[in-house]
Design a protein around this motif. Structure first.
Motif, PDB file in Angstrom:
ATOM      1  N   VAL A 155       0.849  -1.202   0.000  1.00 47.56           N
ATOM      2  CA  VAL A 155       0.000   0.000   0.000  1.00 47.56           C
ATOM      3  C   VAL A 155       0.879   1.244   0.000  1.00 47.56           C
ATOM      4  O   VAL A 155       0.623   2.204  -0.743  1.00 47.56           O
ATOM      5  CB  VAL A 155      -0.970   0.001   1.203  1.00 47.56           C
ATOM      6  N   LEU A 156       1.938   1.239   0.805  1.00 45.94           N
ATOM      7  CA  LEU A 156       2.855   2.377   0.816  1.00 45.94           C
ATOM      8  C   LEU A 156       3.479   2.581  -0.565  1.00 45.94           C
ATOM      9  O   LEU A 156       3.592   3.716  -1.047  1.00 45.94           O
ATOM     10  CB  LEU A 156       3.940   2.182   1.875  1.00 45.94           C
ATOM     11  N   HIS A 157       3.869   1.501  -1.204  1.00 47.78           N
ATOM     12  CA  HIS A 157       4.470   1.586  -2.534  1.00 47.78           C
ATOM     13  C   HIS A 157       3.484   2.228  -3.519  1.00 47.78           C
ATOM     14  O   HIS A 157       3.847   3.093  -4.308  1.00 47.78           O
ATOM     15  CB  HIS A 157       4.892   0.189  -2.999  1.00 47.78           C
ATOM     16  N   ARG A 158       2.237   1.805  -3.444  1.00 47.49           N
ATOM     17  CA  ARG A 158       1.214   2.369  -4.325  1.00 47.49           C
ATOM     18  C   ARG A 158       1.015   3.848  -4.049  1.00 47.49           C
ATOM     19  O   ARG A 158       0.880   4.664  -4.970  1.00 47.49           O
ATOM     20  CB  ARG A 158      -0.103   1.608  -4.167  1.00 47.49           C
ATOM     21  N   LEU A 159       1.008   4.239  -2.769  1.00 46.10           N
ATOM     22  CA  LEU A 159       0.856   5.653  -2.428  1.00 46.10           C
ATOM     23  C   LEU A 159       2.076   6.465  -2.877  1.00 46.10           C
ATOM     24  O   LEU A 159       1.937   7.617  -3.297  1.00 46.10           O
ATOM     25  CB  LEU A 159       0.622   5.807  -0.928  1.00 46.10           C
ATOM     26  N   LEU A 160       3.248   5.889  -2.781  1.00 50.76           N
ATOM     27  CA  LEU A 160       4.449   6.576  -3.255  1.00 50.76           C
ATOM     28  C   LEU A 160       4.411   6.800  -4.764  1.00 50.76           C
ATOM     29  O   LEU A 160       4.985   7.763  -5.271  1.00 50.76           O
ATOM     30  CB  LEU A 160       5.698   5.770  -2.889  1.00 50.76           C
ATOM     31  N   LEU A 161       3.739   5.918  -5.467  1.00 51.95           N
ATOM     32  CA  LEU A 161       3.622   6.018  -6.920  1.00 51.95           C
ATOM     33  C   LEU A 161       2.233   6.506  -7.334  1.00 51.95           C
ATOM     34  O   LEU A 161       1.799   6.250  -8.459  1.00 51.95           O
ATOM     35  CB  LEU A 161       3.922   4.659  -7.562  1.00 51.95           C
ATOM     36  N   ASP A 162       1.549   7.224  -6.455  1.00 51.79           N
ATOM     37  CA  ASP A 162       0.184   7.691  -6.690  1.00 51.79           C
ATOM     38  C   ASP A 162       0.062   8.334  -8.074  1.00 51.79           C
ATOM     39  O   ASP A 162       0.723   9.335  -8.362  1.00 51.79           O
ATOM     40  CB  ASP A 162      -0.217   8.696  -5.605  1.00 51.79           C
ATOM     41  N   ALA A 163      -0.762   7.747  -8.908  1.00 48.86           N
ATOM     42  CA  ALA A 163      -0.906   8.209 -10.286  1.00 48.86           C
ATOM     43  C   ALA A 163      -1.773   9.456 -10.407  1.00 48.86           C
ATOM     44  O   ALA A 163      -1.755  10.114 -11.441  1.00 48.86           O
ATOM     45  CB  ALA A 163      -1.494   7.084 -11.141  1.00 48.86           C
ATOM     46  N   GLN A 164      -2.511   9.786  -9.358  1.00 40.91           N
ATOM     47  CA  GLN A 164      -3.453  10.891  -9.456  1.00 40.91           C
ATOM     48  C   GLN A 164      -2.913  12.211  -8.939  1.00 40.91           C
ATOM     49  O   GLN A 164      -3.314  13.275  -9.404  1.00 40.91           O
ATOM     50  CB  GLN A 164      -4.736  10.536  -8.708  1.00 40.91           C
ATOM     51  N   ASP A 165      -1.999  12.168  -7.960  1.00 41.13           N
ATOM     52  CA  ASP A 165      -1.535  13.416  -7.370  1.00 41.13           C
ATOM     53  C   ASP A 165      -0.215  13.190  -6.644  1.00 41.13           C
ATOM     54  O   ASP A 165      -0.099  12.262  -5.846  1.00 41.13           O
ATOM     55  CB  ASP A 165      -2.584  13.947  -6.388  1.00 41.13           C
ATOM     56  N   THR A 166       0.753  14.059  -6.884  1.00 36.81           N
ATOM     57  CA  THR A 166       2.037  13.908  -6.227  1.00 36.81           C
ATOM     58  C   THR A 166       1.992  14.369  -4.773  1.00 36.81           C
ATOM     59  O   THR A 166       2.959  14.167  -4.045  1.00 36.81           O
ATOM     60  CB  THR A 166       3.160  14.662  -6.966  1.00 36.81           C
ATOM     61  N   GLY A 167       0.872  14.939  -4.340  1.00 38.89           N
ATOM     62  CA  GLY A 167       0.734  15.284  -2.926  1.00 38.89           C
ATOM     63  C   GLY A 167       0.784  14.035  -2.058  1.00 38.89           C
ATOM     64  O   GLY A 167       1.423  14.027  -0.994  1.00 38.89           O
ATOM     65  N   ALA A 168       0.113  12.987  -2.503  1.00 34.31           N
ATOM     66  CA  ALA A 168       0.156  11.721  -1.763  1.00 34.31           C
ATOM     67  C   ALA A 168       1.566  11.137  -1.805  1.00 34.31           C
ATOM     68  O   ALA A 168       2.068  10.619  -0.799  1.00 34.31           O
ATOM     69  CB  ALA A 168      -0.852  10.733  -2.341  1.00 34.31           C
TER      70      ALA A 168
END
Length: 140
Positions: free
Chosen positions: A45-58
C-alpha cells in the motif's frame, strides 16, 4: 502513529483511506501508515501511495513520512518506489523528497544517510541497490 492508529481498527481505517478518491485523504493515510512501527505488512500500500498516479501530494507526504522514520525500512521503501516510478512527475517528486530531507543534508545525519545507503546498496534487491548507488554517487 498514535495509540488509536496502532490498533487493528486504526490500521484498517488507514488502509481504507489509502483507497480514497481524495488526494489529501490518501496523503494522510500514507503518513499514518508510514509511521507504523513495522511497515513490512503495509509495504504494498505504501508503494502504491508513493507512486500515486493521481496526485504527487500523496507521493510527497508518504515519502516524507517514510524518510522521517530515519531507518533503513523507510529509506528502502522510498528508493524502491523511485526505481519503479514510470511517471516523470512522480520520479521528480520522490527524488526531491530524497534530496531535500534536511536531516540528511549536513553533518552527522549526512553520515547516517551514507551509512544506510551503503547497507541498502549491498541488498539483494537490484532496484534498491541501483538507487542506493545512484544516491551515494550524488552525495559524494
Amino acid at each position: 502513529m498514535d495509540e488509536y492508529e496502532s490498533t487493528e481498527q486504526g490500521l484498517r481505517d488507514a488502509l481504507a483511506a489509502a483507497e480514497s478518491p481524495a488526494w489529501s485523504v490518501r496523503a494522510a493515510a500514507g503518513r499514518r501508515l508510514a509511521a507504523a512501527p513495522r511497515i513490512e505488512g503495509v509495504a504494498g500500500v505504501l508503494h502504491r501511495l508513493l507512486l500515486d498516479a493521481q496526485d504527487t501530494g500523496a507521493t510527497s507526504d508518504t515519502a516524507a513520512a517514510l524518510l522521517a522514520r530515519g531507518d533503513p525500512a523507510g529509506l528502502r521503501a522510498a528508493l524502491a518506489a523511485l526505481s519503479a516510478a514510470a511517471d516523470q512527475g512522480t520520479a521528480d517528486q520522490l527524488a526531491a523528497e530524497l534530496g531535500c530531507d534536511p536531516r540528511w543534508a549536513t553533518g552527522q545525519d549526512g553520515d547516517d544517510l551514507i551509512a544506510r545507503l551503503r547497507i541498502l546498496a549491498a541488498s539483494g534487491d537490484l532496484d534498491v541497490h541501483n538507487e542506493a548507488l545512484s544516491r551515494l554517487a550524488y552525495l559524494r
